[in-house]
Design a protein around this motif. Structure first.
Motif, PDB file in Angstrom:
ATOM      1  N   ALA A 113      -5.787  15.870  15.656  1.00  9.64           N
ATOM      2  CA  ALA A 113      -4.581  15.036  15.575  1.00  9.64           C
ATOM      3  C   ALA A 113      -3.594  15.619  14.568  1.00  9.64           C
ATOM      4  O   ALA A 113      -2.385  15.420  14.685  1.00  9.64           O
ATOM      5  CB  ALA A 113      -4.959  13.609  15.179  1.00  9.64           C
ATOM      6  N   GLY A 114      -4.102  16.332  13.561  1.00 11.76           N
ATOM      7  CA  GLY A 114      -3.256  16.942  12.551  1.00 11.76           C
ATOM      8  C   GLY A 114      -4.091  17.799  11.630  1.00 11.76           C
ATOM      9  O   GLY A 114      -5.332  17.787  11.693  1.00 11.76           O
ATOM     10  N   MET A 115      -3.421  18.551  10.761  1.00 16.20           N
ATOM     11  CA  MET A 115      -4.138  19.356   9.768  1.00 16.20           C
ATOM     12  C   MET A 115      -3.188  19.719   8.640  1.00 16.20           C
ATOM     13  O   MET A 115      -1.966  19.601   8.756  1.00 16.20           O
ATOM     14  CB  MET A 115      -4.718  20.633  10.381  1.00 16.20           C
ATOM     15  N   TYR A 116      -3.776  20.152   7.527  1.00 18.50           N
ATOM     16  CA  TYR A 116      -3.014  20.697   6.409  1.00 18.50           C
ATOM     17  C   TYR A 116      -3.924  21.619   5.615  1.00 18.50           C
ATOM     18  O   TYR A 116      -5.153  21.563   5.723  1.00 18.50           O
ATOM     19  CB  TYR A 116      -2.454  19.590   5.502  1.00 18.50           C
ATOM     20  N   ALA A 117      -3.305  22.491   4.820  1.00 21.59           N
ATOM     21  CA  ALA A 117      -4.061  23.396   3.948  1.00 21.59           C
ATOM     22  C   ALA A 117      -3.273  23.574   2.662  1.00 21.59           C
ATOM     23  O   ALA A 117      -2.108  23.193   2.561  1.00 21.59           O
ATOM     24  CB  ALA A 117      -4.295  24.743   4.630  1.00 21.59           C
ATOM     25  N   SER A 118      -3.921  24.148   1.667  1.00 23.13           N
ATOM     26  CA  SER A 118      -3.224  24.432   0.415  1.00 23.13           C
ATOM     27  C   SER A 118      -3.826  25.659  -0.241  1.00 23.13           C
ATOM     28  O   SER A 118      -4.913  26.111   0.127  1.00 23.13           O
ATOM     29  CB  SER A 118      -3.278  23.232  -0.542  1.00 23.13           C
ATOM     30  N   TRP A 119      -3.066  26.188  -1.202  1.00 22.98           N
ATOM     31  CA  TRP A 119      -3.521  27.324  -1.995  1.00 22.98           C
ATOM     32  C   TRP A 119      -3.387  26.999  -3.478  1.00 22.98           C
ATOM     33  O   TRP A 119      -2.487  26.241  -3.886  1.00 22.98           O
ATOM     34  CB  TRP A 119      -2.687  28.572  -1.706  1.00 22.98           C
ATOM     35  N   ALA A 120      -4.238  27.590  -4.295  1.00 23.64           N
ATOM     36  CA  ALA A 120      -4.163  27.435  -5.746  1.00 23.64           C
ATOM     37  C   ALA A 120      -3.192  28.473  -6.293  1.00 23.64           C
ATOM     38  O   ALA A 120      -3.586  29.536  -6.777  1.00 23.64           O
ATOM     39  CB  ALA A 120      -5.549  27.591  -6.376  1.00 23.64           C
ATOM     40  N   MET A 121      -1.907  28.168  -6.211  1.00 27.28           N
ATOM     41  CA  MET A 121      -0.857  29.099  -6.583  1.00 27.28           C
ATOM     42  C   MET A 121      -0.427  28.864  -8.028  1.00 27.28           C
ATOM     43  O   MET A 121      -1.093  28.145  -8.774  1.00 27.28           O
ATOM     44  CB  MET A 121       0.321  28.948  -5.609  1.00 27.28           C
ATOM     45  N   ALA A 122       0.688  29.459  -8.434  1.00 32.22           N
ATOM     46  CA  ALA A 122       1.236  29.237  -9.770  1.00 32.22           C
ATOM     47  C   ALA A 122       2.751  29.287  -9.673  1.00 32.22           C
ATOM     48  O   ALA A 122       3.321  29.895  -8.756  1.00 32.22           O
ATOM     49  CB  ALA A 122       0.729  30.283 -10.753  1.00 32.22           C
ATOM     50  N   VAL A 123       3.415  28.640 -10.638  1.00 30.92           N
ATOM     51  CA  VAL A 123       4.873  28.614 -10.677  1.00 30.92           C
ATOM     52  C   VAL A 123       5.323  28.851 -12.118  1.00 30.92           C
ATOM     53  O   VAL A 123       4.650  28.436 -13.070  1.00 30.92           O
ATOM     54  CB  VAL A 123       5.433  27.278 -10.137  1.00 30.92           C
ATOM     55  N   THR A 124       6.441  29.533 -12.277  1.00 31.11           N
ATOM     56  CA  THR A 124       7.010  29.772 -13.607  1.00 31.11           C
ATOM     57  C   THR A 124       7.988  28.654 -13.930  1.00 31.11           C
ATOM     58  O   THR A 124       8.993  28.484 -13.233  1.00 31.11           O
ATOM     59  CB  THR A 124       7.725  31.128 -13.673  1.00 31.11           C
ATOM     60  N   ALA A 125       7.683  27.901 -14.984  1.00 34.60           N
ATOM     61  CA  ALA A 125       8.488  26.749 -15.398  1.00 34.60           C
ATOM     62  C   ALA A 125       9.096  27.023 -16.771  1.00 34.60           C
ATOM     63  O   ALA A 125       8.703  27.971 -17.467  1.00 34.60           O
ATOM     64  CB  ALA A 125       7.616  25.490 -15.452  1.00 34.60           C
ATOM     65  N   PRO A 126      10.067  26.205 -17.190  1.00 37.50           N
ATOM     66  CA  PRO A 126      10.593  26.367 -18.547  1.00 37.50           C
ATOM     67  C   PRO A 126       9.510  26.159 -19.604  1.00 37.50           C
ATOM     68  O   PRO A 126       8.688  25.240 -19.497  1.00 37.50           O
ATOM     69  CB  PRO A 126      11.657  25.270 -18.643  1.00 37.50           C
ATOM     70  N   GLY A 127       9.501  27.023 -20.611  1.00 36.94           N
ATOM     71  CA  GLY A 127       8.620  26.857 -21.760  1.00 36.94           C
ATOM     72  C   GLY A 127       9.432  26.328 -22.936  1.00 36.94           C
ATOM     73  O   GLY A 127      10.620  26.004 -22.809  1.00 36.94           O
ATOM     74  N   PRO A 128       8.831  26.216 -24.097  1.00 37.22           N
ATOM     75  CA  PRO A 128       9.564  25.714 -25.271  1.00 37.22           C
ATOM     76  C   PRO A 128      10.737  26.606 -25.663  1.00 37.22           C
ATOM     77  O   PRO A 128      10.608  27.835 -25.722  1.00 37.22           O
ATOM     78  CB  PRO A 128       8.485  25.695 -26.364  1.00 37.22           C
ATOM     79  N   LEU A 129      11.898  25.995 -25.871  1.00 36.54           N
ATOM     80  CA  LEU A 129      13.076  26.643 -26.455  1.00 36.54           C
ATOM     81  C   LEU A 129      13.466  27.930 -25.742  1.00 36.54           C
ATOM     82  O   LEU A 129      13.687  28.979 -26.352  1.00 36.54           O
ATOM     83  CB  LEU A 129      12.838  26.918 -27.939  1.00 36.54           C
ATOM     84  N   GLY A 130      13.568  27.851 -24.427  1.00 37.06           N
ATOM     85  CA  GLY A 130      14.064  28.983 -23.648  1.00 37.06           C
ATOM     86  C   GLY A 130      13.018  29.978 -23.202  1.00 37.06           C
ATOM     87  O   GLY A 130      13.355  30.948 -22.513  1.00 37.06           O
ATOM     88  N   SER A 131      11.764  29.785 -23.577  1.00 34.95           N
ATOM     89  CA  SER A 131      10.708  30.669 -23.105  1.00 34.95           C
ATOM     90  C   SER A 131      10.292  30.240 -21.689  1.00 34.95           C
ATOM     91  O   SER A 131      10.833  29.289 -21.126  1.00 34.95           O
ATOM     92  CB  SER A 131       9.514  30.618 -24.050  1.00 34.95           C
ATOM     93  N   LEU A 132       9.342  30.967 -21.128  1.00 33.31           N
ATOM     94  CA  LEU A 132       8.823  30.640 -19.805  1.00 33.31           C
ATOM     95  C   LEU A 132       7.319  30.425 -19.891  1.00 33.31           C
ATOM     96  O   LEU A 132       6.642  31.004 -20.739  1.00 33.31           O
ATOM     97  CB  LEU A 132       9.128  31.764 -18.806  1.00 33.31           C
ATOM     98  N   VAL A 133       6.790  29.605 -18.970  1.00 32.30           N
ATOM     99  CA  VAL A 133       5.360  29.335 -18.944  1.00 32.30           C
ATOM    100  C   VAL A 133       4.890  29.316 -17.497  1.00 32.30           C
ATOM    101  O   VAL A 133       5.560  28.775 -16.614  1.00 32.30           O
ATOM    102  CB  VAL A 133       5.033  27.991 -19.651  1.00 32.30           C
ATOM    103  N   ARG A 134       3.758  29.985 -17.251  1.00 32.12           N
ATOM    104  CA  ARG A 134       3.175  29.992 -15.911  1.00 32.12           C
ATOM    105  C   ARG A 134       2.221  28.818 -15.794  1.00 32.12           C
ATOM    106  O   ARG A 134       1.313  28.641 -16.613  1.00 32.12           O
ATOM    107  CB  ARG A 134       2.418  31.298 -15.672  1.00 32.12           C
TER     108      ARG A 134
END
Length: 450
Positions: free
Chosen positions: A87-108
């Motif tokens: 009737a339906g299906m879905y899947a996912s992956w354990a990925m990563a995203v780069t978001a804002p870190g403290p004071l202009g840095s970046l965090v994965r």
């Protein structure tokens, strides 16, 4: 991202005068290949010639792949004997995203990347998607995955499940030989970068692509990265399915012995009145620094026998856009890219960093994930580190959880969403305070396709 609309609750809607049959969730594995591909073809009506079911399903993580089955499937007139259709299906992956870190840095940050979502055409609008999405988000919560993301085939679907459009997919179209102008220092640094091209579909090339992909993501707000398992199969070459098209190529950028970037390109031959007008499509381009990005961009606009270059997956303040002279020079087009969902509000808001101090109480509306639906106090210090905890204090802002997802990568400010009526400001100045804290220094880049 593959999706189909389905707004009603599973097992409860009435369509065409009959009650919807109930469905049950099931694990899917390689033995379900026949019915997975049958659903895939019905939902997307695309068949890749020369690609086997095994090849198509090699990208799936079967520990994260689920289906919906009818409890009591009715006989289907004219249907051949075979496995019970999904009737339906879905899947996912354990990925990563780069978001804002403290004071202009970046965090994965870890990100649950949802994909392969589909509902059988005969069973649309009967709540099966809602059933699957609720199960998916509950499972992510149980596994400690605080942030989820997807790319929506149809943008009207996923806001109701708490996802917010957090980045744009900007496409740039340049002419062959477009001048990419930079200052003397950057120009000199770009000349120190060497680029070379190899077919992308070999194991050696896919390993190099993944290395460059991960290195670039560390320096790129909004970047989404593939898992190692995905990387081993993602760019395989299927000559029959490809037909007369050129095999996908990768340009690798190096400085000395160090890898600094990559671009995935495919050229198509075209002639007009005996004049070469081939087209170059840049599927992905990423770099660890502006000089490597400039070197790659200059290479893709200078292929012989071509007249047009299309770069996908860029951002609104992409350096390539401005090196080329701006939006009118680059025929800019934009659409939605990554939709972000805060599965656990407290963990997700604590995990990213902030650009300015803040102390706000958020009244979050989230009927799909009821553990989020309460008041939360977000406190950010002068160091850009935030902490989000439950509170009973009076709220400063009331918002759907999707508003936080939209703002999560540093774009789509809360103040702008308040002006659009999507966020309610209960304390004057609270929307601006949270906006300043959550904003990124640059706009997030578009996510890779997944």
């Amino acid at each position: 991202m593959k999706t189909t609309p389905d707004p009603a609750p599973a097992g409860a809607a009435e369509t065409g005068g009959s009650r919807t049959p109930a469905t049950v969730p099931v694990d899917l594995g390689p033995d379900d290949a026949e019915r997975i591909m049958a659903l895939e073809h019905l939902v997307w009506f695309e068949v890749a010639p020369g690609v086997s079911a095994e090849d198509s399903l090699a990208e799936l993580d079967f520990e994260r792949t689920r289906g919906a089955e009818l409890v009591s499937p009715a006989p289907r007139l004219g249907a051949a004997q075979g496995p019970t259709p999904l009737a339906g299906m879905y899947a996912s992956w354990a990925m990563a995203v780069t978001a804002p870190g403290p004071l202009g840095s970046l965090v994965r940050l870890p990100m649950n990347g949802l994909t392969w979502v589909g509902v059988h055409p005969d069973l649309r609008r009967r709540g099966i998607l809602r059933q699957m999405m609720t199960e998916h988000l509950t499972t992510a919560h149980d596994h400690g995955e605080a942030v989820a993301g997807l790319q929506a085939a149809e943008p009207g679907i996923y806001g109701r499940f708490g996802y917010g459009a957090a980045s744009l997919d900007v496409t740039l179209t340049l002419g062959r030989g477009t001048e990419l102008a930079a200052d003397d220092a950057l120009d000199a640094a770009a000349q120190e970068v060497t680029t070379h091209m190899v077919p992308a579909g070999t194991p050696e090339a896919m390993a190099a692509i993944q290395r460059a992909h991960l290195l670039a993501a560390e320096h790129t707000l909004g970047a989404v990265t593939r898992t190692e398992a995905m990387a081993r199969v993602w760019f395989r070459d299927f000559p029959v399915a490809r037909g007369s098209k050129e095999p996908l190529q990768v340009l690798l950028a190096t400085r000395g012995d160090n890898l600094h970037g990559y671009a995935l390109v495919r050229r198509s031959s075209q002639w007009e009145h005996n004049v070469p007008q081939g087209e170059v499509t840049v599927r992905e381009i990423g770099a660890t620094d502006p000089a490597a990005l400039l070197a790659l961009a200059r290479r893709v606009v200078d292929f012989d026998l071509t007249g047009k270059v299309t770069l996908h997956g860029r951002g609104l303040d992409d350096p390539i856009l401005w090196w080329a002279g701006g939006p009118r020079s680059a025929a800019l087009r934009a659409g939605d890219s990554l939709w972000v969902r805060l599965v656990d509000v407290d963990k997700a808001l604590t995990a990213r960093g902030y650009a300015a101090p803040a102390d706000v109480v958020l009244d979050v509306v989230d009927p799909v994930c009821p553990w989020n639906e309460r008041r939360w106090r977000l406190t950010v210090g002068s160091d850009g580190v935030g902490r989000c905890l439950p509170t009973e204090d009076a709220p400063d802002l009331r918002m759907p959880v999707a508003a936080l997802g939209a703002a999560y990568l540093g774009s789509r400010p809360i103040a702008a969403q308040a002006a659009a009526g999507q966020v309610t400001e209960l304390r004057p100045g609270a929307a601006a305070e949270l906006s300043r804290a959550m904003r990124g220094d640059v706009e997030p880049v578009a996510a890779i396709g997944f």
